[in-house]
Design a protein around this motif. Sequence first.
Motif, PDB file in Angstrom:
ATOM      1  N   ARG A   1      36.093   9.039  14.740  1.00 49.47           N
ATOM      2  CA  ARG A   1      37.177   9.216  15.721  1.00 49.47           C
ATOM      3  C   ARG A   1      38.102  10.359  15.317  1.00 49.47           C
ATOM      4  NH1 ARG A   1      42.149   7.453  15.775  1.00 49.47           N
ATOM      5  NH2 ARG A   1      41.785   5.828  14.238  1.00 49.47           N
ATOM      6  N   VAL A   2      38.463  10.423  14.035  1.00 47.92           N
ATOM      7  CA  VAL A   2      39.334  11.505  13.557  1.00 47.92           C
ATOM      8  C   VAL A   2      38.664  12.864  13.792  1.00 47.92           C
ATOM      9  CG1 VAL A   2      40.393  12.539  11.494  1.00 47.92           C
ATOM     10  CG2 VAL A   2      40.577  10.070  11.894  1.00 47.92           C
ATOM     11  N   LEU A   3      37.385  12.965  13.479  1.00 51.02           N
ATOM     12  CA  LEU A   3      36.661  14.223  13.697  1.00 51.02           C
ATOM     13  C   LEU A   3      36.587  14.580  15.178  1.00 51.02           C
ATOM     14  CD1 LEU A   3      33.789  13.707  11.113  1.00 51.02           C
ATOM     15  CD2 LEU A   3      35.562  15.484  11.012  1.00 51.02           C
ATOM     16  N   ARG A   4      36.341  13.584  16.019  1.00 51.34           N
ATOM     17  CA  ARG A   4      36.257  13.830  17.471  1.00 51.34           C
ATOM     18  C   ARG A   4      37.602  14.251  18.024  1.00 51.34           C
ATOM     19  NH1 ARG A   4      37.541  10.116  20.963  1.00 51.34           N
ATOM     20  NH2 ARG A   4      36.908   8.376  19.639  1.00 51.34           N
ATOM     21  N   GLU A   5      38.663  13.544  17.659  1.00 51.88           N
ATOM     22  CA  GLU A   5      39.983  13.845  18.193  1.00 51.88           C
ATOM     23  C   GLU A   5      40.520  15.191  17.707  1.00 51.88           C
ATOM     24  OE1 GLU A   5      42.341  10.372  17.321  1.00 51.88           O
ATOM     25  OE2 GLU A   5      41.458   9.256  19.004  1.00 51.88           O
ATOM     26  N   ALA A   6      40.023  15.663  16.553  1.00 43.82           N
ATOM     27  CA  ALA A   6      40.418  16.980  16.043  1.00 43.82           C
ATOM     28  C   ALA A   6      39.626  18.097  16.724  1.00 43.82           C
ATOM     29  CB  ALA A   6      40.212  17.043  14.532  1.00 43.82           C
TER      30      ALA A   6
ATOM     31  N   ARG B   1      31.562  16.395  18.822  1.00 42.77           N
ATOM     32  CA  ARG B   1      31.507  15.820  20.166  1.00 42.77           C
ATOM     33  C   ARG B   1      30.652  14.570  20.070  1.00 42.77           C
ATOM     34  NH1 ARG B   1      33.162  17.226  24.748  1.00 42.77           N
ATOM     35  NH2 ARG B   1      33.477  19.417  24.220  1.00 42.77           N
ATOM     36  N   GLN B   2      31.137  13.487  20.656  1.00 40.18           N
ATOM     37  CA  GLN B   2      30.391  12.229  20.691  1.00 40.18           C
ATOM     38  C   GLN B   2      30.103  11.858  22.135  1.00 40.18           C
ATOM     39  OE1 GLN B   2      33.166   9.684  18.366  1.00 40.18           O
ATOM     40  NE2 GLN B   2      31.397   9.337  17.056  1.00 40.18           N
TER      41      GLN B   2
ATOM     42  N   MET C   1      25.836   9.515  20.100  1.00 42.51           N
ATOM     43  CA  MET C   1      25.329  10.731  19.496  1.00 42.51           C
ATOM     44  C   MET C   1      26.491  11.616  19.053  1.00 42.51           C
ATOM     45  SD  MET C   1      22.185  10.023  19.762  1.00 42.51           S
ATOM     46  CE  MET C   1      21.522  11.534  19.083  1.00 42.51           C
ATOM     47  N   ASN C   2      26.301  12.280  17.911  1.00 47.60           N
ATOM     48  CA  ASN C   2      27.325  13.127  17.316  1.00 47.60           C
ATOM     49  C   ASN C   2      26.778  14.531  17.127  1.00 47.60           C
ATOM     50  OD1 ASN C   2      29.361  10.936  16.374  1.00 47.60           O
ATOM     51  ND2 ASN C   2      27.352  10.205  15.729  1.00 47.60           N
ATOM     52  N   GLY C   3      27.546  15.504  17.589  1.00 49.09           N
ATOM     53  CA  GLY C   3      27.165  16.894  17.411  1.00 49.09           C
ATOM     54  C   GLY C   3      28.361  17.714  16.972  1.00 49.09           C
ATOM     55  N   LEU C   4      28.111  18.697  16.145  1.00 49.16           N
ATOM     56  CA  LEU C   4      29.155  19.588  15.658  1.00 49.16           C
ATOM     57  C   LEU C   4      29.543  20.558  16.772  1.00 49.16           C
ATOM     58  CD1 LEU C   4      30.682  20.241  13.039  1.00 49.16           C
ATOM     59  CD2 LEU C   4      28.793  21.765  12.428  1.00 49.16           C
ATOM     60  N   ARG C   5      30.832  20.777  16.973  1.00 47.69           N
ATOM     61  CA  ARG C   5      31.308  21.721  17.995  1.00 47.69           C
ATOM     62  C   ARG C   5      31.416  23.123  17.384  1.00 47.69           C
ATOM     63  NH1 ARG C   5      36.098  19.118  21.555  1.00 47.69           N
ATOM     64  NH2 ARG C   5      35.747  21.061  22.665  1.00 47.69           N
ATOM     65  N   LYS C   6      30.327  23.564  16.778  1.00 45.60           N
ATOM     66  CA  LYS C   6      30.300  24.831  16.037  1.00 45.60           C
ATOM     67  C   LYS C   6      30.667  26.016  16.915  1.00 45.60           C
ATOM     68  CE  LYS C   6      27.540  27.525  12.755  1.00 45.60           C
ATOM     69  NZ  LYS C   6      28.707  28.254  12.369  1.00 45.60           N
ATOM     70  N   ASP C   7      30.107  26.095  18.114  1.00 48.04           N
ATOM     71  CA  ASP C   7      30.409  27.233  18.989  1.00 48.04           C
ATOM     72  C   ASP C   7      31.898  27.298  19.307  1.00 48.04           C
ATOM     73  OD1 ASP C   7      27.758  27.949  18.965  1.00 48.04           O
ATOM     74  OD2 ASP C   7      27.316  27.097  20.932  1.00 48.04           O
TER      75      ASP C   7
END
Length: 115
Positions: free
Chosen positions: A66-71, A75-76, A84-90
């Motif tokens: 949740r902390v990672l998503r809210e920051a 993206r979940q 599913m969890n993915g890094l918002r690298k772009d």
Amino acid sequence: MTSPAASSRDLPHPARDEIRLEPILHALSDPMRLAIVRELATVCGELTCSQFELPVTKSTTTHHFRVLREAGVIRQIYRGTAKMNGLRKDDLDDLFPGLLDALLGAADRQAVRLG
């Protein structure tokens, strides 16, 4: 302002232009959250929450995601019953060029140094 969830299965995420540096740095300051991001950075795509082997309780794992998503770091989304969890690298690379690569490189060097 964080995008509202459309249904109970949709999770709120900050819009790209709402992502700020301070919450990103806070999110990545925790070793468990940094481990999650390091693992996501090694895959092409997404991982389910259950694919991460973290030495913490399920409720603590949920908190870290949740902390990672809210920051705005990840993206979940739900696909069936899997979250599913993915890094918002772009998004992160466009907003803060080189930041994610520098942090991940530093984490890799630290891991090698500390064994």
